[in-house]
Design a protein around this motif. Structure first.
Motif, PDB file in Angstrom:
ATOM      1  N   ALA A  17      -1.852 -68.686 -40.259  1.00  0.00           N
ATOM      2  CA  ALA A  17      -0.809 -67.937 -40.961  1.00  0.00           C
ATOM      3  C   ALA A  17       0.410 -68.817 -41.221  1.00  0.00           C
ATOM      4  O   ALA A  17       0.843 -69.577 -40.355  1.00  0.00           O
ATOM      5  CB  ALA A  17      -0.398 -66.715 -40.146  1.00  0.00           C
ATOM      6  N   SER A  18       0.965 -68.706 -42.424  1.00  0.00           N
ATOM      7  CA  SER A  18       2.083 -69.577 -42.791  1.00  0.00           C
ATOM      8  C   SER A  18       3.239 -68.847 -43.449  1.00  0.00           C
ATOM      9  O   SER A  18       4.285 -69.450 -43.693  1.00  0.00           O
ATOM     10  CB  SER A  18       1.591 -70.690 -43.726  1.00  0.00           C
ATOM     11  N   GLY A  19       3.095 -67.567 -43.752  1.00  0.00           N
ATOM     12  CA  GLY A  19       4.192 -66.834 -44.372  1.00  0.00           C
ATOM     13  C   GLY A  19       3.896 -65.353 -44.408  1.00  0.00           C
ATOM     14  O   GLY A  19       2.726 -64.945 -44.441  1.00  0.00           O
ATOM     15  N   VAL A  20       4.945 -64.535 -44.412  1.00  0.00           N
ATOM     16  CA  VAL A  20       4.780 -63.089 -44.446  1.00  0.00           C
ATOM     17  C   VAL A  20       5.887 -62.476 -45.291  1.00  0.00           C
ATOM     18  O   VAL A  20       7.025 -62.963 -45.300  1.00  0.00           O
ATOM     19  CB  VAL A  20       4.786 -62.497 -43.009  1.00  0.00           C
ATOM     20  N   GLU A  21       5.534 -61.432 -46.013  1.00  0.00           N
ATOM     21  CA  GLU A  21       6.500 -60.688 -46.825  1.00  0.00           C
ATOM     22  C   GLU A  21       6.118 -59.216 -46.737  1.00  0.00           C
ATOM     23  O   GLU A  21       4.934 -58.860 -46.854  1.00  0.00           O
ATOM     24  CB  GLU A  21       6.454 -61.148 -48.279  1.00  0.00           C
ATOM     25  N   ILE A  22       7.085 -58.346 -46.499  1.00  0.00           N
ATOM     26  CA  ILE A  22       6.831 -56.909 -46.426  1.00  0.00           C
ATOM     27  C   ILE A  22       7.350 -56.240 -47.691  1.00  0.00           C
ATOM     28  O   ILE A  22       8.519 -56.395 -48.053  1.00  0.00           O
ATOM     29  CB  ILE A  22       7.491 -56.280 -45.187  1.00  0.00           C
ATOM     30  N   ILE A  23       6.449 -55.510 -48.363  1.00  0.00           N
ATOM     31  CA  ILE A  23       6.812 -54.716 -49.542  1.00  0.00           C
ATOM     32  C   ILE A  23       6.281 -53.314 -49.305  1.00  0.00           C
ATOM     33  O   ILE A  23       5.064 -53.102 -49.226  1.00  0.00           O
ATOM     34  CB  ILE A  23       6.214 -55.296 -50.834  1.00  0.00           C
ATOM     35  N   GLY A  24       7.177 -52.347 -49.157  1.00  0.00           N
ATOM     36  CA  GLY A  24       6.762 -50.984 -48.861  1.00  0.00           C
ATOM     37  C   GLY A  24       6.008 -50.930 -47.546  1.00  0.00           C
ATOM     38  O   GLY A  24       6.452 -51.484 -46.541  1.00  0.00           O
ATOM     39  N   PRO A  25       4.827 -50.304 -47.532  1.00  0.00           N
ATOM     40  CA  PRO A  25       4.080 -50.180 -46.284  1.00  0.00           C
ATOM     41  C   PRO A  25       3.188 -51.373 -45.964  1.00  0.00           C
ATOM     42  O   PRO A  25       2.497 -51.376 -44.947  1.00  0.00           O
ATOM     43  CB  PRO A  25       3.213 -48.937 -46.526  1.00  0.00           C
TER      44      PRO A  25
END
Length: 297
Positions: A17-25
């Motif tokens: 894993a190298s990145g995360v973004e939360i959009i809504g649920p």
């Protein structure tokens, strides 16, 4: 400022894993060497879907070999030139085959990710590095007006850089426009552990504040991994070009020895208090999701 871990769980089937973004649920997670964008339930962290990016197994823990991987390290939520919302995914650029990216529309799960050639953009940025530094982007964040790209330079303290680009012009440039975006470069002094300087690894905006992660490896090579010594959470002031950092630690005060690669805001707990979702990479194909509380008190 404090950064305290609440929980950590493994992410099976999601390598590096190298990145995360939360959009809504939904929590979207990219990795160094899988062929898909992974989707998790942001509340439970259960896997919900995968979005195939390019030829290669989308399912299971298959890892693309290091010499061949696109090394996706940067992700930011943006609106494309035609107004579509989506995710901009960027390779690190540390090798010629890593100057690849994708725009992934998020308004519909059936939309096909669109490949991008990042070579023209990276040709603008690479000459702005200090002498001897290897181009290696590791994080991205987008505001309403700017795209921020973070250079991670391992083994030296003078080359942690933030590239500030106008968002609209940069998106148009990536789409083939001839007008070249104006780039501003901000150098930052990052903390160190045992004499090894940290390097940027993740970034996100919340309430007009810019949070970053910076991890520490005992290496001087931009491609080869080294022993991980710990990770920091930071708050960056773009006006003063300064940042405050807290060492990520467990509740009992023990420093966390994992390599944090990205962060997103999970929820606002209170004034100057947030719950973050972090993703980590153990450099052996394993990944975890870490929930942490950040307080500015």
């Amino acid at each position: 400022m404090t950064a305290t871990i609440l929980s950590e769980v493994a992410l099976p089937g999601l390598p590096s894993a190298s990145g995360v973004e939360i959009i809504g649920p939904t929590a979207y997670v990219i990795g160094d060497d899988p062929a898909a964008l992974h989707c998790l339930d942001a509340a439970t962290l259960a896997p919900t879907a995968r979005r195939q990016l390019f030829d290669g197994p989308a399912n299971g823990p298959f890892r693309i070999p290091k010499p061949e991987k696109p090394d996706l390290e940067c992700m930011a939520a943006v609106c494309w030139a035609d107004g579509r919302p989506g995710l901009l995914l960027l390779g690190s650029g540390s090798r010629p085959n890593r100057a690849r990216g994708w725009f992934v529309p998020t308004d519909t799960a059936s939309a096909v990710p669109e490949p991008l050639d990042l070579t023209p953009l990276y040709a603008l940025l690479a000459p702005l590095l200090p002498a001897g530094a290897v181009f290696n982007l590791e994080a991205a964040a987008a505001s309403d007006t700017e795209l921020l790209l973070f250079q991670r330079t391992v083994g030296r303290a003078d080359a942690a850089l933030l590239f500030r680009l106008p968002l609209e012009a940069t998106v148009a440039f990536l789409g083939g426009a001839a007008t070249v975006p104006i780039v501003k470069v901000l150098p930052f002094e990052l903390p160190a552990i045992a004499g090894c300087p940290a390097g940027f690894s993740g970034a996100t905006f919340v309430d007009e504040l810019l949070f970053v992660t910076a991890s520490v490896e005992n290496t001087t090579d931009a491609v080869l991994d080294g022993d991980v010594l710990g990770s920091f959470i930071g708050l960056v002031n773009l006006d003063t070009q300064r940042a405050a950092f807290a060492l990520l630690a467990w509740h009992d005060g023990r420093a966390y020895r994992g390599k944090v690669e990205g962060l997103a805001v999970r929820r606002v707990v209170g004034a100057r208090h947030w719950e973050l979702l972090l993703v980590t990479d153990d450099d052996a194909g394993g990944s975890t999701a870490v929930v942490a509380e950040i307080s500015l008190e």
